[in-house]
Design an enzyme around this catalytic site. Structure first.
Site, PDB file in Angstrom:
ATOM      1  N   LYS A 239      -2.827  27.710  33.193  1.00 21.26           N
ATOM      2  CA  LYS A 239      -2.487  26.795  34.282  1.00 21.26           C
ATOM      3  C   LYS A 239      -3.733  26.064  34.784  1.00 21.26           C
ATOM      4  CE  LYS A 239      -1.242  26.858  39.177  1.00 21.26           C
ATOM      5  NZ  LYS A 239      -2.476  26.163  39.564  1.00 21.26           N
TER       6      LYS A 239
ATOM      7  N   LEU B 186       0.257  31.499  40.913  1.00 20.16           N
ATOM      8  CA  LEU B 186      -1.152  31.206  41.137  1.00 20.16           C
ATOM      9  C   LEU B 186      -1.200  30.074  42.147  1.00 20.16           C
ATOM     10  CD1 LEU B 186      -2.952  31.198  37.645  1.00 20.16           C
ATOM     11  CD2 LEU B 186      -3.185  32.872  39.470  1.00 20.16           C
ATOM     12  N   ASP B 187      -2.163  30.117  43.050  1.00 22.02           N
ATOM     13  CA  ASP B 187      -2.266  29.066  44.057  1.00 22.02           C
ATOM     14  C   ASP B 187      -2.439  27.692  43.405  1.00 22.02           C
ATOM     15  OD1 ASP B 187      -2.132  31.015  45.991  1.00 22.02           O
ATOM     16  OD2 ASP B 187      -4.307  31.166  46.230  1.00 22.02           O
ATOM     17  N   TYR B 188      -2.110  26.674  44.169  1.00 24.60           N
ATOM     18  CA  TYR B 188      -2.219  25.283  43.725  1.00 24.60           C
ATOM     19  C   TYR B 188      -3.601  24.975  43.166  1.00 24.60           C
ATOM     20  CZ  TYR B 188      -2.303  20.153  44.158  1.00 24.60           C
ATOM     21  OH  TYR B 188      -2.434  18.808  43.911  1.00 24.60           O
TER      22      TYR B 188
ATOM     23  N   THR C 202      -5.861  27.121  42.041  1.00 24.12           N
ATOM     24  CA  THR C 202      -6.360  28.185  41.165  1.00 24.12           C
ATOM     25  C   THR C 202      -5.874  27.934  39.742  1.00 24.12           C
ATOM     26  OG1 THR C 202      -6.340  29.804  42.959  1.00 24.12           O
ATOM     27  CG2 THR C 202      -6.356  30.669  40.712  1.00 24.12           C
TER      28      THR C 202
END
Length: 243
Positions: A71, A105-107, A109
């Site tokens: 990602k 996963l955070d935006y 990260t």
């Protein structure tokens, strides 16, 4: 011959629509019908030939798909975003299968994010009782002192409780300016890694999840993915059960 019955939420999860926990919420919200009748009881059992609809759409048994996705930062770890931002699902829009992220996963990260249509698999990977280890490469503005590293290894108190012990490894120390570390945890609290460093007044500049249990990013660039091999899926589930 007696036809096997399974719980409704398990049947929905097995179809690839969503995880079992989210299926339970959908049932309680009255969004699920069995043979034309709305069902809100979580204990309901169904047979293979029962017609199940979620939000008016019949479910079907899809071939199970398991993907390791690198990602990039700047993607939302959901199937849809109300602000029309790019989501991790958009990378697989050409696939004729409904995929959703395993956890999140955070935006901002990057790194390993598993994608699947198998709700049971998602349950093993994300339920708190299964302690799946995840390692993050963290670049911070400032220095995490040795005493603070020791505190992380024991567990520190955040606003949502004390963290489980973490493994901390220093990769590079730029003499009181910046630092690169690897942090291994098994919890999945919201923004946990960033909050752990913020606890000591340190800002995370870059955050990448570089491993998920035994899986790594080897051979992949940002935005690329590969299908997990059957033995990898079996090993992940076995490791989750063993934990």
């Amino acid at each position: 011959m007696v036809m096997e019955e399974v719980r409704l939420q398990k049947a929905i999860a097995n179809s690839g629509v969503t995880s079992r926990r989210k299926a339970e919420v959908m049932i309680e919200e009255g969004r699920v019908k069995v043979n034309g009748q709305t069902v809100t009881e979580l204990g309901t059992k169904v047979k293979q030939n029962d017609k199940i609809e979620v939000d008016g759409v019949p479910i079907s048994q899809e071939e199970k798909v398991y993907i390791l996705y690198y990602k990039p930062a700047g993607e939302i770890s959901t199937a849809e975003d109300e602000r029309s931002r790019r989501t991790v699902v958009d990378a697989f829009e050409r696939m004729d299968v409904r995929l959703y992220p395993v956890g999140r996963l955070d935006y901002d990260t990057s790194g390993i994010l598993l994608m699947t249509n198998d709700g049971e698999f998602t349950q093993y990977m994300t339920h708190p009782k299964y302690e799946m280890k995840k390692t993050y490469r963290v670049k911070i503005d400032g220095i995490l002192k040795r005493e603070e590293q020791k505190q992380m290894r024991k567990g520190i108190r955040l606003e949502d409780g004390v963290t489980a012990p973490a493994d901390v490894k220093v990769i590079r120390d730029k003499k009181d300016r910046q630092m690169i570390l690897e942090l291994t945890i098994h919890e999945g609290r919201n923004r946990q890694v960033r909050r752990m460093f913020e606890h000591f007044g340190l800002k995370v500049i870059k955050l990448t999840r570089i491993s998920y249990d035994f899986l790594t990013l080897e051979g992949l660039g940002e935005g690329e993915y590969r299908f997990l091999k059957p033995h990898e899926v079996k090993k992940l589930i076995a490791n989750a059960k063993a934990s």
